[in-house]
Design an enzyme around this catalytic site. Sequence first.
Site, short mmCIF file in Angstrom:
data_model
loop_
_atom_site.label_atom_id
_atom_site.label_comp_id
_atom_site.label_asym_id
_atom_site.label_seq_id
_atom_site.Cartn_x
_atom_site.Cartn_y
_atom_site.Cartn_z
N GLU A 59 -2.65 -9.04 3.69
CA GLU A 59 -2.77 -10.01 5.08
C GLU A 59 -4.37 -10.05 5.22
O GLU A 59 -4.65 -10.89 6.12
CB GLU A 59 -2.24 -8.71 6.19
CG GLU A 59 -3.42 -7.79 6.52
CD GLU A 59 -3.57 -6.63 5.55
OE1 GLU A 59 -4.79 -6.08 5.26
OE2 GLU A 59 -2.69 -6.25 4.66
N CYS A 91 0.88 -1.21 -0.07
CA CYS A 91 0.13 -0.03 0.01
C CYS A 91 0.99 1.23 0.19
O CYS A 91 1.61 1.56 -1.00
CB CYS A 91 -1.12 -0.22 0.99
SG CYS A 91 -2.50 1.18 0.87
N HIS A 114 -3.73 -5.28 -0.04
CA HIS A 114 -3.42 -5.77 1.30
C HIS A 114 -3.53 -7.40 1.49
O HIS A 114 -4.49 -8.01 1.76
CB HIS A 114 -4.61 -5.18 2.32
CG HIS A 114 -4.25 -3.68 2.64
ND1 HIS A 114 -3.73 -3.20 3.70
CD2 HIS A 114 -4.83 -2.53 1.98
CE1 HIS A 114 -3.76 -2.02 3.98
NE2 HIS A 114 -4.27 -1.74 2.59
#
Length: 379
Positions: free
Chosen positions: A355, A263, A353
């Site tokens: 994650e 990001c 992202h």
Amino acid sequence: MTLSTRGAQTPAVLVLEDGRAFRGRAYGAVGETFGEAVFSTGMTGYQETLTDPSYHRQVVVMTAPHVGNTGVNDEDPESGRIWVSGYVVRDPARKPSNWRSQRSLDEELAKQGVVGISGIDTRALTRHLRERGAMRVGIFSGNAIPDEGTLLARVRQAPEMTGADLSAEVATKEAYVVPAIGAKKFTVAAIDLGIKGMTPHRMAERGVEVHVLPATATLEEVYAVNPDGVFFSNGPGDPSTADHPVALMRGVLERKTPLFGICFGNQILGRALGFGTYKLKYGHRGINQPVQDRTTGKVEVTAHNHGFAVDAPLDQVSDTEFGRAEVSHVCLNDQVVEGLQLLDRPAFSVQYHPEAAAGPHDAAYLFDRFTTLMEGQRA
């Protein structure tokens, strides 16, 4: 921001900087707030969205019509607090229904002083933002709301996101360690520009001991932990203001230490390589954005939260001070750069992202790619 007690029947008004207004009811805290109006297309994961530091100084409009159905728990937050400046929903849940719920979303917003509005046509608001672009906004609630002309003047006095240097406002002030789960294999220095809690956890799952360092960390402080790799996190604000993180990353690239950024970290890598950045019209936010990994041809459904992007050529290899670089990932909706990689040094980044908090797990392999780089460097 000014606050008082909440009230489901309290009148509220949302005023955009171009003069359009929406009237509804207070949701969360009662008072006033300002920020940049953006929309998120996620159907779920509102708790992770609210606590993502990348949303600092933004008023988030939820495109999903029903919000708050699963309540709030103490396990899912991505940081220690809600970061959004304001929250906009159409039909809030009257009562949460989930075995993990500990309180309602309305209660949590009020507890943390987050001013919101409900009962408005969020579809019309989202279409307006898509056509006109993200813009400044104010939410005002209470029984003594002045006329919209007065409120509009106040909205236009609020700071813009362009030129905003925000990462130091959300980053940790003190370094801390997230230990490896199981046997320790690597040590990573993670630069906190607004890091989400799940990110070091994903690395820890792979045997990485993560030293999370403040955004102001120096190159000497980074290498004091003897890292096998360096990570640059997500975060809020305009990457054109992030001169210190760019200089820090250039120092890491000069030492040829394996590097991974997500990001905001992707935008920092872009700047470190000599590319420019620019503000998107309305950004990418949500957990359903299609991205192609151009190194494999695979298409992933991914989680996004960014209003800026890297200006790099899509279909050619670029020569940089640190060797050859190319665009590794691209958004299939609008061809925005979603990843970069160096071909002559162990460094790469993605704009989204991996994650997956909240969101799909399609991109989890990127953490494995990072550990593979560190294994190769060690060998």
